[in-house]
Scaffold this active site. Structure first.
Site, short mmCIF file in Angstrom:
data_model
loop_
_atom_site.label_atom_id
_atom_site.label_comp_id
_atom_site.label_asym_id
_atom_site.label_seq_id
_atom_site.Cartn_x
_atom_site.Cartn_y
_atom_site.Cartn_z
N SER A 8 0.84 -1.20 0.00
CA SER A 8 0.00 0.00 0.00
C SER A 8 0.86 1.24 0.00
CB SER A 8 -0.90 0.02 1.23
OG SER A 8 -1.55 1.27 1.34
N HIS A 31 -1.13 -1.14 -4.24
CA HIS A 31 -2.44 -0.85 -3.65
C HIS A 31 -2.54 0.66 -3.38
CE1 HIS A 31 -6.08 -2.10 -1.47
NE2 HIS A 31 -5.80 -1.12 -0.64
N ASP A 33 -4.91 3.64 -1.97
CA ASP A 33 -6.08 3.98 -1.17
C ASP A 33 -6.56 5.39 -1.51
OD1 ASP A 33 -6.43 1.65 0.56
OD2 ASP A 33 -4.48 2.21 1.40
N MET A 35 -9.27 8.13 -0.47
CA MET A 35 -10.16 8.47 0.64
C MET A 35 -10.67 9.90 0.47
SD MET A 35 -7.97 6.94 3.84
CE MET A 35 -6.88 5.54 3.61
N HIS A 64 -8.28 1.10 -4.27
CA HIS A 64 -9.28 0.82 -3.22
C HIS A 64 -10.00 2.14 -2.88
CE1 HIS A 64 -9.99 -0.35 1.29
NE2 HIS A 64 -11.12 -0.25 0.61
N MET A 66 -12.30 4.29 -0.84
CA MET A 66 -12.98 4.50 0.44
C MET A 66 -13.66 5.86 0.35
SD MET A 66 -10.20 2.89 3.09
CE MET A 66 -8.77 3.01 2.00
N MET A 135 -11.70 -5.93 5.13
CA MET A 135 -10.91 -5.01 5.94
C MET A 135 -10.70 -5.62 7.32
SD MET A 135 -10.09 -2.39 4.11
CE MET A 135 -9.41 -1.40 5.46
N GLY A 142 -3.44 4.02 7.99
CA GLY A 142 -2.51 2.91 8.00
C GLY A 142 -1.92 2.70 9.38
N GLY A 143 -1.23 1.58 9.55
CA GLY A 143 -0.50 1.32 10.78
C GLY A 143 -1.34 0.82 11.94
N ASP A 173 -6.78 -6.38 4.03
CA ASP A 173 -6.11 -5.08 4.16
C ASP A 173 -6.23 -4.63 5.60
OD1 ASP A 173 -5.13 -2.51 3.97
OD2 ASP A 173 -6.57 -1.82 2.49
N GLY A 175 -3.18 -4.32 9.07
CA GLY A 175 -2.40 -5.05 10.07
C GLY A 175 -1.66 -6.25 9.53
N GLY A 195 1.24 -2.21 4.11
CA GLY A 195 1.75 -0.86 3.94
C GLY A 195 2.98 -0.60 4.76
N SER A 196 2.78 -0.36 6.05
CA SER A 196 3.92 -0.02 6.92
C SER A 196 4.90 -1.18 7.03
CB SER A 196 3.41 0.39 8.30
OG SER A 196 2.57 -0.59 8.87
#
Length: 221
Positions: A8, A31, A33, A35, A64, A66, A135, A142-143, A173, A175, A195-196
């Protein structure tokens, strides 16, 4: 069952997105995002940025959404160069019609569910979607820590995909890390957004390879 890793770019350096897309050239998709600060309490990027990123990304774009009014905007992201467009079931008025429109435009159509949204309404409609995104954190930032209570949903979804023979991808998506990806894969996911975990690693390519290996192990066992 193939394993796919979709880093991500929400965790990338927004001042150096082209560079950070290049860093994930060994991944399956990027990926992205989107938003709108209405459907979720965060604002990221929109059509002009996605259009430009699609021109420079070394891997296909997995967008994605959102956002509110997914029926209106999802086709625009297909036109902008996305290879896969995922919209939220909670934000679409006519999800099957929208998925069919996306497919007609030549992109993969995905449908996403918040952690508390039930998967059962989708189980008889799996043939209409190329991917279901579960989700495993609340969408928006994120994170966050993985929500363990989403694992039974993945198991029900995997069973339904197996019985239907549709080949629908099951994406997770939220964690996703070395600590969680194995049990997520055992529960039934085959497509993983990280992501992270990826962009926070000293060696991004090595982290992608490690996540792929950890996800493949329980599937091949």
């Amino acid at each position: 069952m193939a394993v796919r890793i979709h880093p991500s770019i929400l965790s990338a350096d927004f001042a150096n997105l082209e560079r950070d897309l290049g860093a994930i050239a060994t991944a399956d998709y990027a990926h992205v995002d989107v938003m709108d600060q209405h459907f979720v309490p965060n604002l990221t990027l929109g059509l002009p940025v996605v259009r430009r990123l699609a021109q420079v990304s070394p891997v296909p774009m997995d967008v994605h959404l959102m956002i509110e009014d997914a029926d209106r905007w999802a086709p625009e992201y297909a036109a902008a160069g996305a290879s896969s467009v995922t919209f939220h079931a909670e934000a679409a008025q006519a999800p099957v019609r929208l998925a069919r429109e996306l497919r007609e435009r030549g992109v993969r159509a995905g449908i996403a569910l918040r952690p508390a949204s039930p998967v059962e309404p989708l189980l008889d409609l799996l043939a209409e979607f190329d991917m279901v995104l579960v989700m495993t954190v609340e969408p928006g930032f994120g994170g966050q820590s993985f929500i363990e209570g989403t694992l039974p949903k993945l198991r029900r979804l995997r069973q339904a995909v197996r019985e239907s023979g549709t080949g629908t991808w099951i994406q997770v998506d939220g964690g996703v890390s070395r600590d969680t990806i194995g049990r997520i894969a055992r529960a039934g996911a085959d497509t993983f957004v990280a992501g992270s975990a990826v962009y926070g690693a000293a060696d991004v390519a090595a982290e992608i390879a490690a996540l792929r290996e950890l996800a493949e192990a329980p599937i091949q066992a």
